[in-house]
Design a protein around this motif. Structure first.
Motif, mmCIF file in Angstrom:
data_model
loop_
_atom_site.group_PDB
_atom_site.id
_atom_site.type_symbol
_atom_site.label_atom_id
_atom_site.label_comp_id
_atom_site.label_asym_id
_atom_site.label_seq_id
_atom_site.Cartn_x
_atom_site.Cartn_y
_atom_site.Cartn_z
ATOM 1 N N PRO A 182 7.663 -10.378 27.222
ATOM 2 C CA PRO A 182 8.506 -10.105 28.388
ATOM 3 C C PRO A 182 9.316 -8.821 28.185
ATOM 4 C CG PRO A 182 8.661 -12.414 27.777
ATOM 5 C CD PRO A 182 7.906 -11.730 26.677
ATOM 6 N N SER A 183 9.406 -8.023 29.242
ATOM 7 C CA SER A 183 10.169 -6.783 29.182
ATOM 8 C C SER A 183 11.342 -6.858 30.147
ATOM 9 C CB SER A 183 9.286 -5.590 29.550
ATOM 10 O OG SER A 183 8.849 -5.698 30.904
ATOM 11 N N ALA A 184 12.366 -6.055 29.892
ATOM 12 C CA ALA A 184 13.553 -6.057 30.744
ATOM 13 C C ALA A 184 13.201 -5.686 32.170
ATOM 14 C CB ALA A 184 14.592 -5.084 30.177
ATOM 15 N N GLY A 185 12.343 -4.689 32.331
ATOM 16 C CA GLY A 185 11.959 -4.261 33.671
ATOM 17 C C GLY A 185 11.233 -5.332 34.438
ATOM 18 N N HIS A 186 10.306 -6.002 33.768
ATOM 19 C CA HIS A 186 9.537 -7.050 34.443
ATOM 20 C C HIS A 186 10.423 -8.237 34.804
ATOM 21 C CE1 HIS A 186 6.256 -9.717 35.504
ATOM 22 N NE2 HIS A 186 6.699 -10.594 34.618
ATOM 23 N N LEU A 187 11.334 -8.616 33.912
ATOM 24 C CA LEU A 187 12.226 -9.738 34.191
ATOM 25 C C LEU A 187 13.160 -9.424 35.355
ATOM 26 C CD1 LEU A 187 13.122 -10.923 30.578
ATOM 27 C CD2 LEU A 187 11.578 -12.026 32.205
ATOM 28 N N ALA A 188 13.608 -8.174 35.437
ATOM 29 C CA ALA A 188 14.462 -7.777 36.553
ATOM 30 C C ALA A 188 13.696 -7.869 37.873
ATOM 31 C CB ALA A 188 14.979 -6.360 36.331
ATOM 32 N N GLU A 189 12.437 -7.466 37.836
ATOM 33 C CA GLU A 189 11.597 -7.562 39.037
ATOM 34 C C GLU A 189 11.363 -9.023 39.424
ATOM 35 O OE1 GLU A 189 7.041 -6.377 40.450
ATOM 36 O OE2 GLU A 189 7.914 -5.453 38.659
ATOM 37 N N LEU A 190 11.124 -9.860 38.416
ATOM 38 C CA LEU A 190 10.907 -11.279 38.677
ATOM 39 C C LEU A 190 12.175 -11.921 39.233
ATOM 40 C CD1 LEU A 190 8.762 -13.471 38.458
ATOM 41 C CD2 LEU A 190 9.455 -13.857 36.090
ATOM 42 N N LYS A 191 13.325 -11.521 38.731
ATOM 43 C CA LYS A 191 14.607 -12.008 39.256
ATOM 44 C C LYS A 191 14.739 -11.670 40.738
ATOM 45 C CE LYS A 191 19.566 -11.035 38.972
ATOM 46 N NZ LYS A 191 20.614 -10.264 38.257
ATOM 47 N N HIS A 192 14.369 -10.456 41.111
ATOM 48 C CA HIS A 192 14.428 -10.031 42.516
ATOM 49 C C HIS A 192 13.487 -10.864 43.376
ATOM 50 C CE1 HIS A 192 14.926 -7.325 45.923
ATOM 51 N NE2 HIS A 192 13.604 -7.244 46.012
ATOM 52 N N LEU A 223 12.450 -13.925 42.801
ATOM 53 C CA LEU A 223 12.927 -15.302 42.925
ATOM 54 C C LEU A 223 14.145 -15.407 43.850
ATOM 55 C CD1 LEU A 223 12.563 -16.618 39.256
ATOM 56 C CD2 LEU A 223 11.012 -16.918 41.189
ATOM 57 N N ALA A 224 14.882 -14.315 43.986
ATOM 58 C CA ALA A 224 15.995 -14.321 44.937
ATOM 59 C C ALA A 224 15.480 -14.471 46.356
ATOM 60 C CB ALA A 224 16.808 -13.032 44.797
ATOM 61 N N ALA A 225 14.310 -13.892 46.626
ATOM 62 C CA ALA A 225 13.713 -13.985 47.961
ATOM 63 C C ALA A 225 12.962 -15.295 48.147
ATOM 64 C CB ALA A 225 12.775 -12.801 48.184
ATOM 65 N N THR A 226 12.255 -15.707 47.106
ATOM 66 C CA THR A 226 11.469 -16.944 47.175
ATOM 67 C C THR A 226 11.738 -17.747 45.909
ATOM 68 O OG1 THR A 226 9.736 -15.667 48.293
ATOM 69 C CG2 THR A 226 9.180 -17.920 47.627
ATOM 70 N N PRO A 227 12.710 -18.656 45.929
ATOM 71 C CA PRO A 227 13.126 -19.375 44.707
ATOM 72 C C PRO A 227 12.019 -20.246 44.116
ATOM 73 C CG PRO A 227 14.774 -19.573 46.447
ATOM 74 C CD PRO A 227 13.548 -18.987 47.083
ATOM 75 N N ALA A 228 12.162 -20.516 42.826
ATOM 76 C CA ALA A 228 11.265 -21.432 42.120
ATOM 77 C C ALA A 228 12.045 -22.677 41.726
ATOM 78 C CB ALA A 228 10.680 -20.758 40.884
ATOM 79 N N ARG A 280 14.217 -16.909 24.742
ATOM 80 C CA ARG A 280 15.189 -15.926 25.220
ATOM 81 C C ARG A 280 14.926 -15.494 26.664
ATOM 82 N NH1 ARG A 280 15.777 -10.978 21.366
ATOM 83 N NH2 ARG A 280 16.362 -12.739 20.023
ATOM 84 N N ALA A 281 13.690 -15.139 26.992
ATOM 85 C CA ALA A 281 13.386 -14.645 28.339
ATOM 86 C C ALA A 281 13.580 -15.742 29.385
ATOM 87 C CB ALA A 281 11.956 -14.115 28.384
ATOM 88 N N ALA A 282 13.121 -16.961 29.064
ATOM 89 C CA ALA A 282 13.274 -18.071 30.007
ATOM 90 C C ALA A 282 14.740 -18.379 30.255
ATOM 91 C CB ALA A 282 12.544 -19.308 29.491
ATOM 92 N N ASN A 283 15.527 -18.377 29.197
ATOM 93 C CA ASN A 283 16.952 -18.676 29.339
ATOM 94 C C ASN A 283 17.681 -17.585 30.119
ATOM 95 O OD1 ASN A 283 16.572 -21.022 27.909
ATOM 96 N ND2 ASN A 283 17.295 -20.198 25.964
ATOM 97 N N TRP A 284 17.309 -16.323 29.889
ATOM 98 C CA TRP A 284 17.943 -15.226 30.632
ATOM 99 C C TRP A 284 17.648 -15.346 32.127
ATOM 100 C CZ3 TRP A 284 16.341 -11.401 33.938
ATOM 101 C CH2 TRP A 284 17.285 -10.412 34.251
ATOM 102 N N LEU A 285 16.383 -15.554 32.459
ATOM 103 C CA LEU A 285 16.016 -15.657 33.874
ATOM 104 C C LEU A 285 16.679 -16.867 34.513
ATOM 105 C CD1 LEU A 285 14.331 -14.310 36.082
ATOM 106 C CD2 LEU A 285 12.438 -15.844 35.465
ATOM 107 N N SER A 286 16.788 -17.940 33.768
ATOM 108 C CA SER A 286 17.456 -19.141 34.270
ATOM 109 C C SER A 286 18.921 -18.861 34.574
ATOM 110 C CB SER A 286 17.325 -20.275 33.253
ATOM 111 O OG SER A 286 18.030 -21.423 33.690
ATOM 112 N N SER A 287 19.596 -18.139 33.678
ATOM 113 C CA SER A 287 21.017 -17.846 33.874
ATOM 114 C C SER A 287 21.244 -16.902 35.050
ATOM 115 C CB SER A 287 21.604 -17.231 32.594
ATOM 116 O OG SER A 287 21.082 -15.933 32.362
ATOM 117 N N THR A 302 19.206 -16.644 37.786
ATOM 118 C CA THR A 302 18.704 -17.160 39.075
ATOM 119 C C THR A 302 19.160 -18.578 39.382
ATOM 120 O OG1 THR A 302 16.672 -18.018 38.060
ATOM 121 C CG2 THR A 302 16.627 -15.731 38.865
ATOM 122 N N GLY A 303 19.666 -19.283 38.372
ATOM 123 C CA GLY A 303 20.022 -20.683 38.579
ATOM 124 C C GLY A 303 18.838 -21.620 38.549
ATOM 125 N N THR A 304 17.666 -21.097 38.224
ATOM 126 C CA THR A 304 16.466 -21.926 38.121
ATOM 127 C C THR A 304 16.440 -22.612 36.758
ATOM 128 O OG1 THR A 304 15.285 -20.290 39.465
ATOM 129 C CG2 THR A 304 13.948 -21.946 38.318
#
Length: 302
Positions: A228-238, A240-245, A257-264, A266-268
Motif C-alpha cells: 500500500p502507498s500513501a497516494g493510493h490510500l488517499a485515493e481510496l479514502k476519497h 469511500l467518501a463517495a461510496t462507503p464500504a 497499518r494500512a487497514a487501520n489508517w484507512l479505518s481511522s 473513513t470510519g469503516t
C-alpha cells in the motif's frame, strides 16, 4: 527399571502379535488448508507435512533445504497451483529430484486446477503487478469449490494407495455429508453480508465474495503484490467518501497499518480474518476456518 523393561517387552510382544504397522502415504501440503483437507480425507493412512503457515505470504517462500528434504521423500504434494507457488515450488521440485512429484505426475495435485477460476486475465503484463495468468488462485475460500477439490483429491489418494480405496471412499462420503450441512448453515448465517461493499488488502477474497454475494470495494494494494502507498490510500479514502464500504479486511499475515489508517480516516471498521487454517486460534481446521471468518465479519458488521 524392571517396570520399564517389562513395559518394553510387552510392547514388543504386542507389536509382533499385531503384525507390521501400516505404511503411511507421505503427503507434502504446500498450504495449511490443503494439509487440513488431506487429513480429513486420508485419516490414519497418511502422514501430512505442512510447508507453510498462516503467518506467511505463500507467494514468497524460501526454498529451504528442509523443504527440499521433505519433498524428496513425499508420495504426494498437494498444492494450490495456478502459479501461487511459482516463486518456490518449481525450485523445490527440481532440487528434490523426486520422480513421483512433477507436472503431469500422479504425485502432484494442484487444487486450483480442479475448479473454475475467477479473474482470468485476457492478457498478462508485468505492469499489472502480481497477476496470475490462469486466474485467481485463492480458491480455498469458497466451500463449494473446496468440496469439488475434495472429490478430486480422494481418487488421487486411492490411486497412490490402492489398498486403502474403501477407507478413502468412506472418509470422503463422511466429509461430504458434514461439509454440505456446514455449508448450508454458513450460507444462511452469512445472509447479512450479501450486497455489502468490502475493501480487502489483497485480492485474496474473490471466491469468498462470489459465494456470499459481497461486492469488492477496492484493495489496499495499488496493484496485486505491491505494498500500500500513501497516494493510493488517499485515493481510496476519497472513493469511500463517495461510496462507503461496510468493512476493511486483511489476512493474519498482513501488516495492519494500512487497514487501520484507512479505518481511522473513513470510519469503516477493519477486521483481521484467518484466511487459512490456524490463522486464528478458532480456525484450527477447515470447519473452524469458515466459522471464524463469518463470525468475525458479522461481529464487526454489528
Amino acid at each position: 527399571m524392571k517396570f520399564r523393561y517389562g513395559v518394553f517387552i510387552g510392547m514388543v510382544l504386542f507389536g509382533l502379535h499385531a503384525g507390521p504397522l501400516m505404511a503411511q502415504l507421505e503427503v507434502f501440503a504446500c498450504e495449511p488448508e490443503w494439509a487440513a483437507l488431506s487429513e480429513e480425507l486420508g485419516g490414519e493412512r497418511i502422514s501430512v507435512y505442512t510447508a507453510t503457515t498462516a503467518l506467511q505470504d505463500v507467494h514468497y517462500i524460501e526454498a529451504r533445504p528442509s523443504l527440499i528434504a521433505r519433498l524428496r521423500r513425499a508420495d504426494l504434494a498437494v498444492c494450490t497451483g495456478a502459479e501461487l507457488e511459482i516463486s518456490w515450488l518449481p525450485q523445490l521440485i527440481r532440487q528434490a529430484g523426486n520422480t513421483k512429484i512433477g507436472h503431469g505426475k500422479p504425485g502432484l495435485f494442484e487444487a486450483a486446477l480442479q475448479v473454475e477460476r475467477l479473474d482470468v486475465p485476457q492478457k498478462v503484463d508485468r505492469i499489472m503487478g502480481d497477476v496470475h495468468a490462469t486466474g485467481n488462485p485463492h480458491v480455498h475460500l469458497d466451500p463449494r469449490r473446496v468440496l469439488q477439490i475434495a472429490k478430486a483429491l480422494s481418487p488421487r489418494l486411492q490411486q497412490l494407495d490402492p489398498e486403502g480405496k474403501t477407507y478413502y471412499a468412506a472418509r470422503l462420503a463422511k466429509f461430504t455429508q458434514r461439509w454440505q450441512t456446514a455449508t448450508d448453515t454458513w450460507t444462511r448465517k452469512a445472509s447479512p453480508l450479501r450486497g455489502k461493499r468490502v475493501v480487502t488488502h489483497h485480492k485474496s477474497w474473490v471466491y469468498l465474495f462470489d459465494w456470499l454475494g459481497i461486492e469488492a470495494a477496492g484493495t489496499l494494494e495499488p496493484k496485486p503484490g505491491l505494498p500500500p502507498s500513501a497516494g493510493h490510500l488517499a485515493e481510496l479514502k476519497h472513493q469511500l467518501a463517495a461510496t462507503p464500504a461496510a468493512l476493511i479486511i486483511r489476512s493474519a499475515y498482513q501488516n495492519p497499518r494500512a487497514a487501520n489508517w484507512l479505518s481511522s480516516q473513513t470510519g469503516t471498521p477493519a477486521v483481521m480474518l484467518p484466511y487459512t487454517v490456524d490463522g486464528t486460534p478458532a480456525a484450527d481446521d477447515l470447519f473452524g476456518l469458515f466459522e471464524d471468518t463469518l463470525e468475525r465479519m458479522l461481529a464487526t458488521l454489528r
